[in-house]
Design a protein around this motif. Structure first.
Motif, PDB file in Angstrom:
ATOM      1  N   THR A   1     -11.491  32.556  20.424  1.00 39.69           N
ATOM      2  CA  THR A   1     -10.994  31.427  21.001  1.00 39.69           C
ATOM      3  C   THR A   1      -9.696  30.994  20.650  1.00 39.69           C
ATOM      4  OG1 THR A   1     -13.254  30.794  21.604  1.00 39.69           O
ATOM      5  CG2 THR A   1     -11.621  29.086  21.941  1.00 39.69           C
ATOM      6  N   GLN A   2      -8.866  30.641  21.471  1.00 44.65           N
ATOM      7  CA  GLN A   2      -7.635  29.983  20.785  1.00 44.65           C
ATOM      8  C   GLN A   2      -7.926  28.614  20.682  1.00 44.65           C
ATOM      9  OE1 GLN A   2      -3.829  28.808  23.172  1.00 44.65           O
ATOM     10  NE2 GLN A   2      -3.208  31.114  22.543  1.00 44.65           N
ATOM     11  N   ARG A   3      -7.593  28.114  19.267  1.00 52.44           N
ATOM     12  CA  ARG A   3      -8.028  26.897  18.924  1.00 52.44           C
ATOM     13  C   ARG A   3      -6.781  26.064  18.618  1.00 52.44           C
ATOM     14  NH1 ARG A   3     -11.758  26.785  13.683  1.00 52.44           N
ATOM     15  NH2 ARG A   3     -10.044  27.768  12.884  1.00 52.44           N
ATOM     16  N   ASN A   4      -5.678  26.863  18.593  1.00 49.67           N
ATOM     17  CA  ASN A   4      -4.369  25.908  18.310  1.00 49.67           C
ATOM     18  C   ASN A   4      -3.190  26.624  18.883  1.00 49.67           C
ATOM     19  OD1 ASN A   4      -2.771  23.941  17.570  1.00 49.67           O
ATOM     20  ND2 ASN A   4      -3.050  24.281  15.196  1.00 49.67           N
ATOM     21  N   LYS A   5      -2.145  25.975  19.346  1.00 48.66           N
ATOM     22  CA  LYS A   5      -1.135  26.563  19.877  1.00 48.66           C
ATOM     23  C   LYS A   5       0.222  26.004  19.594  1.00 48.66           C
ATOM     24  CE  LYS A   5       0.250  28.401  24.433  1.00 48.66           C
ATOM     25  NZ  LYS A   5       1.680  28.176  24.376  1.00 48.66           N
ATOM     26  N   GLY A   6       1.513  26.881  19.466  1.00 47.96           N
ATOM     27  CA  GLY A   6       2.570  26.222  19.164  1.00 47.96           C
ATOM     28  C   GLY A   6       3.556  26.039  20.370  1.00 47.96           C
ATOM     29  N   ASN A   7       4.806  25.497  20.048  1.00 49.06           N
ATOM     30  CA  ASN A   7       5.515  25.520  21.370  1.00 49.06           C
ATOM     31  C   ASN A   7       6.251  26.621  21.653  1.00 49.06           C
ATOM     32  OD1 ASN A   7       4.914  22.741  21.200  1.00 49.06           O
ATOM     33  ND2 ASN A   7       6.282  22.142  19.709  1.00 49.06           N
ATOM     34  N   PHE A   8       5.779  27.600  22.295  1.00 49.50           N
ATOM     35  CA  PHE A   8       6.274  28.843  22.749  1.00 49.50           C
ATOM     36  C   PHE A   8       5.829  28.918  24.202  1.00 49.50           C
ATOM     37  CE2 PHE A   8       8.322  31.143  19.580  1.00 49.50           C
ATOM     38  CZ  PHE A   8       7.910  30.614  18.443  1.00 49.50           C
ATOM     39  N   PRO A   9       6.841  29.522  25.020  1.00 50.07           N
ATOM     40  CA  PRO A   9       6.544  29.588  26.557  1.00 50.07           C
ATOM     41  C   PRO A   9       5.583  30.418  27.011  1.00 50.07           C
ATOM     42  CG  PRO A   9       8.535  30.945  25.733  1.00 50.07           C
ATOM     43  CD  PRO A   9       8.139  29.960  24.696  1.00 50.07           C
ATOM     44  N   GLY A  10       4.882  30.480  27.849  1.00 49.29           N
ATOM     45  CA  GLY A  10       3.694  31.269  28.345  1.00 49.29           C
ATOM     46  C   GLY A  10       3.862  32.636  28.342  1.00 49.29           C
ATOM     47  N   ARG A  11       5.099  33.229  28.017  1.00 50.76           N
ATOM     48  CA  ARG A  11       5.325  34.780  28.097  1.00 50.76           C
ATOM     49  C   ARG A  11       4.561  35.133  26.812  1.00 50.76           C
ATOM     50  NH1 ARG A  11       9.628  36.410  26.517  1.00 50.76           N
ATOM     51  NH2 ARG A  11      10.746  34.499  25.771  1.00 50.76           N
ATOM     52  N   PHE A  12       4.224  34.212  25.875  1.00 47.98           N
ATOM     53  CA  PHE A  12       3.785  34.722  24.441  1.00 47.98           C
ATOM     54  C   PHE A  12       2.063  34.287  24.858  1.00 47.98           C
ATOM     55  CE2 PHE A  12       7.422  35.350  21.591  1.00 47.98           C
ATOM     56  CZ  PHE A  12       8.406  34.841  22.564  1.00 47.98           C
ATOM     57  N   SER A  13       1.312  35.328  24.734  1.00 50.97           N
ATOM     58  CA  SER A  13      -0.153  35.162  24.755  1.00 50.97           C
ATOM     59  C   SER A  13      -0.672  35.973  23.822  1.00 50.97           C
ATOM     60  CB  SER A  13      -0.575  35.757  26.164  1.00 50.97           C
ATOM     61  OG  SER A  13      -0.237  37.065  26.260  1.00 50.97           O
ATOM     62  N   GLY A  14      -1.968  35.858  23.635  1.00 52.48           N
ATOM     63  CA  GLY A  14      -2.980  36.297  22.503  1.00 52.48           C
ATOM     64  C   GLY A  14      -4.523  36.402  22.760  1.00 52.48           C
ATOM     65  N   ARG A  15      -5.051  37.211  22.108  1.00 50.42           N
ATOM     66  CA  ARG A  15      -6.382  37.163  22.223  1.00 50.42           C
ATOM     67  C   ARG A  15      -7.076  37.637  21.149  1.00 50.42           C
ATOM     68  NH1 ARG A  15      -7.874  42.504  26.098  1.00 50.42           N
ATOM     69  NH2 ARG A  15      -6.374  44.141  25.302  1.00 50.42           N
ATOM     70  N   GLN A  16      -8.375  37.501  20.805  1.00 50.66           N
ATOM     71  CA  GLN A  16      -8.983  38.070  19.585  1.00 50.66           C
ATOM     72  C   GLN A  16     -10.426  38.599  20.068  1.00 50.66           C
ATOM     73  OE1 GLN A  16     -10.814  34.922  16.674  1.00 50.66           O
ATOM     74  NE2 GLN A  16     -10.266  36.266  15.228  1.00 50.66           N
ATOM     75  N   PHE A  17     -10.814  39.765  19.472  1.00 54.76           N
ATOM     76  CA  PHE A  17     -11.851  40.457  19.888  1.00 54.76           C
ATOM     77  C   PHE A  17     -13.270  40.170  18.988  1.00 54.76           C
ATOM     78  CE2 PHE A  17      -9.421  43.219  22.387  1.00 54.76           C
ATOM     79  CZ  PHE A  17      -8.348  43.218  22.198  1.00 54.76           C
ATOM     80  N   SER A  18     -14.285  40.428  19.209  1.00 51.51           N
ATOM     81  CA  SER A  18     -15.358  40.052  18.592  1.00 51.51           C
ATOM     82  C   SER A  18     -15.513  40.457  17.086  1.00 51.51           C
ATOM     83  CB  SER A  18     -16.797  40.535  19.165  1.00 51.51           C
ATOM     84  OG  SER A  18     -16.593  42.222  19.100  1.00 51.51           O
TER      85      SER A  18
END
Lengths: 118, 116
Positions: free
Chosen positions: A53-70
């Motif tokens: 789960t994404q718990r925190n996010k900085g000030n970057f545009p939506g073009r930057f994304s991420g994910r985490q696996f199990s």
């Protein structure tokens, strides 16, 4: 214990393309943070993932994304690359990502992925 | 918002001498950690030393020590008996304990040159 690993180490892309960077945290670490490092802006926080789960996010545009696996491995994706996205992208892992007195509050950094956008 | 400022972009020191890197920060929080990280050229960033804000005693790690002045919001790093391997960029970083998960706030960095 193996350290934080990032792949690939170097990438060259052209404007408009997209890119995916990978980070494998230290075994047992559940928090992964991503940072962008540039000579002009220094080290800036992108986002943090914990238990997929994404718990925190900085000030970057939506073009930057991420994910985490199990397994806690994380990826970040940058779409529609711009010249200004050229940077060293660092990931860091920690046990919980949440500072607390007496706890393990160290973030361990990977070697980074050097992204060049032409 | 919290900020971290390193006012010395570059510093140099003679081998075996002592050097102090400066860092100031701004926060309204009372619970936080401060760190100094070292980033050698083309190598991984590693933690040098950490300070818990509630501790009045300054942290030390071998040749590295800090001068933590909480009221002045100052957190300087002293490197004693400098060695060639100390040459690197040093970053001061802040980590608030209230809700800001996984987010270190960094200063702009100080490049330390060690002269033989």
């Amino acid at each position: 214990k193996a350290g934080v690993t990032q792949t690939p180490r170097y990438l060259i892309k052209t404007r408009g393309q997209q890119v995916t960077l990978s980070c494998s945290p230290i075994s047992g670490h559940r928090s992964v943070s991503w940072y962008q490092q540039t000579p002009g802006q220094g080290l800036q926080f992108l986002f943090e993932y914990f238990s997929e789960t994404q718990r925190n996010k900085g000030n970057f545009p939506g073009r930057f994304s991420g994910r985490q696996f199990s397994n806690s491995r994380s990826e970040m994706n940058v779409s529609t690359l711009e010249l200004g996205d050229s940077a060293l992208y660092l990931c860091a892992s920690s046990l919980e990502g949440r500072g607390r007195w007496g706890g393990d509050n160290e973030q361990f950094f990977g070697p980074g992925t050097r992204l060049t956008v032409l | 918002a919290q900020t971290v400022t390193q006012s010395q972009p570059e510093m140099s020191v003679q081998e075996a001498e002592t050097v102090t890197l400066s860092c100031t920060y701004d926060t309204s929080e009372s619970d936080y950690y401060l760190f100094w990280y070292k980033q050698p050229p083309s190598r991984q960033m590693i933690l040098v030393i950490r300070q818990e804000a509630y501790k009045q005693q300054n942290a030390t790690e071998n040749r590295f020590s800090v001068n933590f002045q909480k009221a002045a919001k100052s957190f300087s790093l002293k490197i004693s008996d400098s060695q060639l391997g100390d040459a690197a960029m040093y970053f001061c970083a802040y980590w608030g304990l209230r809700g800001n998960t996984g987010k270190l706030i960094f200063g702009q960095g100080t490049t330390l040159q060690v002269k033989p």
